[in-house]
Design an enzyme around this catalytic site. Structure first.
Site, PDB file in Angstrom:
ATOM      1  N   SER A 147       0.869  -1.175   0.000  1.00 32.24           N
ATOM      2  CA  SER A 147       0.000   0.000   0.000  1.00 32.24           C
ATOM      3  C   SER A 147       0.902   1.220   0.000  1.00 32.24           C
ATOM      4  O   SER A 147       2.022   1.174   0.535  1.00 32.24           O
ATOM      5  CB  SER A 147      -0.863   0.013   1.263  1.00 32.24           C
ATOM      6  OG  SER A 147      -1.447   1.288   1.422  1.00 32.24           O
ATOM      7  N   TYR A 170      -1.590  -1.572  10.349  1.00 32.81           N
ATOM      8  CA  TYR A 170      -1.697  -1.800   8.902  1.00 32.81           C
ATOM      9  C   TYR A 170      -0.481  -1.214   8.182  1.00 32.81           C
ATOM     10  O   TYR A 170       0.177  -1.897   7.395  1.00 32.81           O
ATOM     11  CB  TYR A 170      -2.986  -1.173   8.379  1.00 32.81           C
ATOM     12  CG  TYR A 170      -3.213  -1.380   6.891  1.00 32.81           C
ATOM     13  CD1 TYR A 170      -3.749  -2.575   6.420  1.00 32.81           C
ATOM     14  CD2 TYR A 170      -2.895  -0.379   5.964  1.00 32.81           C
ATOM     15  CE1 TYR A 170      -3.964  -2.761   5.053  1.00 32.81           C
ATOM     16  CE2 TYR A 170      -3.115  -0.576   4.605  1.00 32.81           C
ATOM     17  CZ  TYR A 170      -3.648  -1.765   4.150  1.00 32.81           C
ATOM     18  OH  TYR A 170      -3.854  -1.956   2.792  1.00 32.81           O
TER      19      TYR A 170
HETATM   20  N1  LIG Z   1      -8.699  -1.310  -1.152  1.00 29.49           N
HETATM   21  C1  LIG Z   1      -7.681  -0.462  -1.103  1.00 29.49           C
HETATM   22  O1  LIG Z   1      -7.858   0.770  -1.197  1.00 29.49           O
HETATM   23  C2  LIG Z   1      -6.275  -0.969  -0.955  1.00 29.49           C
HETATM   24  C3  LIG Z   1      -5.232  -0.035  -1.024  1.00 29.49           C
HETATM   25  C4  LIG Z   1      -3.916  -0.481  -0.903  1.00 29.49           C
HETATM   26  C5  LIG Z   1      -3.665  -1.830  -0.729  1.00 29.49           C
HETATM   27  N2  LIG Z   1      -4.699  -2.725  -0.665  1.00 29.49           N
HETATM   28  C6  LIG Z   1      -4.368  -4.143  -0.464  1.00 29.49           C
HETATM   29  O2  LIG Z   1      -4.946  -4.921  -1.493  1.00 29.49           O
HETATM   30  C7  LIG Z   1      -5.247  -6.232  -1.012  1.00 29.49           C
HETATM   31  C8  LIG Z   1      -6.694  -6.586  -1.337  1.00 29.49           C
HETATM   32  O3  LIG Z   1      -7.523  -5.643  -0.683  1.00 29.49           O
HETATM   33  P1  LIG Z   1      -9.068  -5.414  -1.032  1.00 29.49           P
HETATM   34  O4  LIG Z   1      -9.295  -3.971  -0.979  1.00 29.49           O
HETATM   35  O5  LIG Z   1      -9.458  -6.190  -2.230  1.00 29.49           O
HETATM   36  O6  LIG Z   1      -9.731  -6.046   0.278  1.00 29.49           O
HETATM   37  P2  LIG Z   1     -11.111  -6.802   0.519  1.00 29.49           P
HETATM   38  O7  LIG Z   1     -12.115  -6.467  -0.526  1.00 29.49           O
HETATM   39  O8  LIG Z   1     -11.450  -6.554   1.948  1.00 29.49           O
HETATM   40  O9  LIG Z   1     -10.698  -8.328   0.310  1.00 29.49           O
HETATM   41  C9  LIG Z   1      -9.750  -8.915   1.139  1.00 29.49           C
HETATM   42  C10 LIG Z   1      -9.500 -10.324   0.652  1.00 29.49           C
HETATM   43  O10 LIG Z   1      -8.552 -10.934   1.553  1.00 29.49           O
HETATM   44  C11 LIG Z   1      -9.113 -12.145   2.012  1.00 29.49           C
HETATM   45  N3  LIG Z   1      -8.658 -12.514   3.346  1.00 29.49           N
HETATM   46  C12 LIG Z   1      -8.742 -11.811   4.491  1.00 29.49           C
HETATM   47  N4  LIG Z   1      -8.280 -12.554   5.514  1.00 29.49           N
HETATM   48  C13 LIG Z   1      -7.892 -13.752   4.993  1.00 29.49           C
HETATM   49  C14 LIG Z   1      -7.354 -14.929   5.527  1.00 29.49           C
HETATM   50  N5  LIG Z   1      -7.144 -15.095   6.834  1.00 29.49           N
HETATM   51  N6  LIG Z   1      -7.052 -15.962   4.689  1.00 29.49           N
HETATM   52  C15 LIG Z   1      -7.300 -15.851   3.360  1.00 29.49           C
HETATM   53  N7  LIG Z   1      -7.833 -14.771   2.795  1.00 29.49           N
HETATM   54  C16 LIG Z   1      -8.123 -13.730   3.603  1.00 29.49           C
HETATM   55  C17 LIG Z   1     -10.628 -11.905   2.013  1.00 29.49           C
HETATM   56  O11 LIG Z   1     -11.304 -13.142   2.073  1.00 29.49           O
HETATM   57  P3  LIG Z   1     -12.788 -13.264   2.799  1.00 29.49           P
HETATM   58  O12 LIG Z   1     -13.792 -12.905   1.744  1.00 29.49           O
HETATM   59  O13 LIG Z   1     -12.845 -14.693   3.210  1.00 29.49           O
HETATM   60  O14 LIG Z   1     -12.804 -12.307   3.946  1.00 29.49           O
HETATM   61  C18 LIG Z   1     -10.778 -11.184   0.690  1.00 29.49           C
HETATM   62  O15 LIG Z   1     -10.769 -12.092  -0.379  1.00 29.49           O
HETATM   63  C19 LIG Z   1      -4.957  -6.205   0.499  1.00 29.49           C
HETATM   64  O16 LIG Z   1      -3.690  -6.782   0.728  1.00 29.49           O
HETATM   65  C20 LIG Z   1      -4.939  -4.719   0.811  1.00 29.49           C
HETATM   66  O17 LIG Z   1      -4.144  -4.425   1.927  1.00 29.49           O
HETATM   67  C21 LIG Z   1      -5.996  -2.327  -0.782  1.00 29.49           C
END
Ligand SMILES: NC(=O)c1ccc[n+]([C@@H]2O[C@H](COP(=O)([O-])OP(=O)(O)OC[C@H]3O[C@@H](n4cnc5c(N)ncnc54)[C@H](OP(=O)(O)O)[C@@H]3O)[C@@H](O)[C@H]2O)c1
Length: 247
Positions: A147, A170
């Site tokens: 991030s 985080y």
């Molecule tokens: N969204 C943003 O603005 C943003 C910005 C920078 C970086 N990121 C990074 O991008 C990545 C994806 O984020 P996102 O925004 O798509 O988040 P999200 O929509 O909340 O999805 C998170 C994903 O991670 C999975 N997960 C969480 N805990 C887990 C575990 N114990 N074992 C296996 N899977 C697990 C969730 O599965 P479940 O459905 O089972 O919960 C879901 O598939 C993350 O690493 C996040 O830090 C996101």
């Protein structure tokens, strides 16, 4: 219909959010995508949708909170595919408020441990278990979903757009993930494997929240670019789309 091109990718947390979009866009390039998910039912629903687009998609159980599942994922990929071309370490958690908050003096030990467990330790465990299979691919690629909030340079600048976003667990987990990215890239520098850290943008997902400016459909660009770098591509870097970010 996406013609299979012989490449195999594992994307963790691919049942929804950025992980799903990444699996879709890699799959549309003809790459076989394996969705690493903790909930098989929602993983299977996602795989069905991808298959409906002509994508070769499979599902494997992976729970980042259960380190033993990393070895089972490696065993599954070895048995069914014999190698792994692309690993996208996408699964991640955010357990704090981020905007306008600095919880450095109050963040609980539980939040720190749970965040580092999923965002750092599980990534290292899975990557280590999968490296022997990635080494069998001709041009292995590893993408770590970091991030912009990992950037110590930007956090230290008073006028930076991320300056107010100081959820410590985080942010620090992603800074440490960047450190792992640099260290592993150094260890692998004489191989065909490239490993990079990705900032997808601030994306409207469950984690990113409703005020995020980027739609989820646009969120896979950075991960897909880094997952499909050619031989001249970067390794050991930190990127948003084509731009390098400061550490
Ligand atoms: N969204 C943003 O603005 C943003 C910005 C920078 C970086 N990121 C990074 O991008 C990545 C994806 O984020 P996102 O925004 O798509 O988040 P999200 O929509 O909340 O999805 C998170 C994903 O991670 C999975 N997960 C969480 N805990 C887990 C575990 N114990 N074992 C296996 N899977 C697990 C969730 O599965 P479940 O459905 O089972 O919960 C879901 O598939 C993350 O690493 C996040 O830090 C996101």
């Amino acid at each position: 219909m996406a013609a299979a091109n012989g490449k195999v990718a594992l994307i963790t947390g691919a049942n929804r959010g950025i992980g799903y979009e990444t699996a879709k866009d890699l799959g549309l390039q003809g790459i076989t995508v394996i969705l690493g998910v903790r909930d098989i039912e929602s993983g299977q629903e996602a795989a069905n949708k991808l298959q409906g687009l002509g994508i070769d998609a499979a599902v494997v159980h992976y729970d980042a909170a259960k380190p033993e599942t990393a070895g089972l994922v490696a065993e599954y990929i070895k048995q069914h595919f014999g190698k792994l071309d692309i690993l996208v370490n996408n699964a991640g958690v955010l357990k704090e408020n981020l905007i306008g908050v600095n919880n450095s003096s109050t963040v609980s030990s539980t939040v720190l441990h749970e965040t580092f467990e999923i965002n750092l330790f599980a990534v290292i465990e899975l990557t280590q278990k999968l490296l022997p299979l990635i080494k069998l691919a001709s041009a292995g690629r590893i993408v770590n979903l970091s991030s912009i909030l990992a950037s110590l340079t930007l956090h230290s600048m008073a006028d930076s757009p991320i300056e107010p976003a100081k959820g410590f667990a985080y942010n620090a987990s992603k800074t440490a993930l960047n450190a792992y990215t640099v260290h592993l890239a150094h260890e692998l520098k004489n191989t065909n494997i490239k490993i990079n850290a990705a900032h997808p943008g601030w994306v409207k997902t469950q984690l990113g929240g409703e005020h995020a400016p980027m739609e989820v459909e646009d969120s896979s660009k950075t991960s897909v670019r880094l997952a499909t770098l050619n031989q001249d591509g970067e390794s050991g870097g930190f990127f948003h789309e084509n731009d390098a970010l400061p550490w």
